[in-house]
Write an enzyme that holds these catalytic residues in place. Sequence first.
Site, PDB file in Angstrom:
ATOM      1  N   GLU A   1     -30.482  47.380 -40.261  1.00  0.00           N
ATOM      2  CA  GLU A   1     -31.887  47.190 -40.626  1.00  0.00           C
ATOM      3  C   GLU A   1     -32.080  45.987 -41.575  1.00  0.00           C
ATOM      4  O   GLU A   1     -33.111  45.329 -41.531  1.00  0.00           O
ATOM      5  CB  GLU A   1     -32.405  48.502 -41.235  1.00  0.00           C
ATOM      6  CG  GLU A   1     -33.895  48.611 -41.410  1.00  0.00           C
ATOM      7  CD  GLU A   1     -34.747  48.173 -40.213  1.00  0.00           C
ATOM      8  OE1 GLU A   1     -34.421  48.536 -39.056  1.00  0.00           O
ATOM      9  OE2 GLU A   1     -35.744  47.456 -40.440  1.00  0.00           O
ATOM     10  N   HIS A  27     -30.478  43.090 -41.471  1.00  0.00           N
ATOM     11  CA  HIS A  27     -30.586  41.883 -40.638  1.00  0.00           C
ATOM     12  C   HIS A  27     -31.926  41.859 -39.900  1.00  0.00           C
ATOM     13  O   HIS A  27     -32.548  40.810 -39.766  1.00  0.00           O
ATOM     14  CB  HIS A  27     -29.481  41.860 -39.575  1.00  0.00           C
ATOM     15  CG  HIS A  27     -28.095  41.805 -40.116  1.00  0.00           C
ATOM     16  ND1 HIS A  27     -27.246  42.882 -40.084  1.00  0.00           N
ATOM     17  CD2 HIS A  27     -27.399  40.799 -40.705  1.00  0.00           C
ATOM     18  CE1 HIS A  27     -26.087  42.548 -40.616  1.00  0.00           C
ATOM     19  NE2 HIS A  27     -26.145  41.292 -41.020  1.00  0.00           N
TER      20      HIS A  27
END
Length: 278
Positions: free
Chosen positions: A35, A37
């Site tokens: 999440e 990234h």
Amino acid sequence: MIVASTADEIRKQVREWRVSGLTVALVPTMGALHEGHLSLVRTASKVADKVVVSIFVNPTQFGPNEDFDRYPRTFDADLQQLSNLQCDAIYAPTASQMYKPGFQTSVELAHLPQHLCGLGRPVHFGGVALVVSKLFIACEPDFAVFGEKDFQQVRVIEQMVSDLDFAVKIVRSPTVREPDGLALSSRNRYLSQEQRAAAPVLYETLVSMAKSIEAGASDPKALIEHGIKLISAKGMEVEYLSIVDPIDLEDVELVTGPVRILVAARLGATRLIDNIAA
Ligand code: PAF
């Protein structure tokens, strides 16, 4: 979504967009997307028309005894996650495309890597600076998005961009956390259940130090000693806990203005980092 594996391919695509007047943001990653990234990709799609995500586990930023071999490689799952977001191209070169036989160029910064993570990981930031330079040269982005979780990395890249006149604007994106405060990291998947339960102490300690500073504490030594006690009590081995100037990353002798508090600690074989502004 285009998947390019050579610098020529991605550059050709980016140049096509740019001649049509579109702006481009790059999100450099080593894959194993989580999440954190994905939030960088969302930030990228807010600042530019087109988004390129690079996926490359960069061998030059790992030391000989680090986790390059066991670093998670989840390319198909990464593609799947990116297909749900605005990601217009993926740049995923192989190691031999990135570093051709006989490769011999380096990119080194004199001061910023001499602190914090750079002390225990002497080759790390040279490897990061090198690969990020190559990504900028291949992708020619208008913007590049980096997570504040790797705060020293962000400062190294910002300094390098300024020193080398790269025509790219660096965008900082805030750290994404689990509900209990643990910063998201591809390395969290190495933690056992017991280690995972202990890990939030890093963020708790940073928050408590930031609160003490807000309440007027100004002696870094006392704050750091107390912080190390809190973290060690959870069975973590502290590599560093430092209160530094947010620009040059030098330790401060007295807290008189904005600072950054950074920590690196080991839980078994897993090394975790985190930081907070204060
Ligand atoms: O932060 C990372 O994942 C890496 O250090 C980066 C910036 C993609 C360079 O390999």
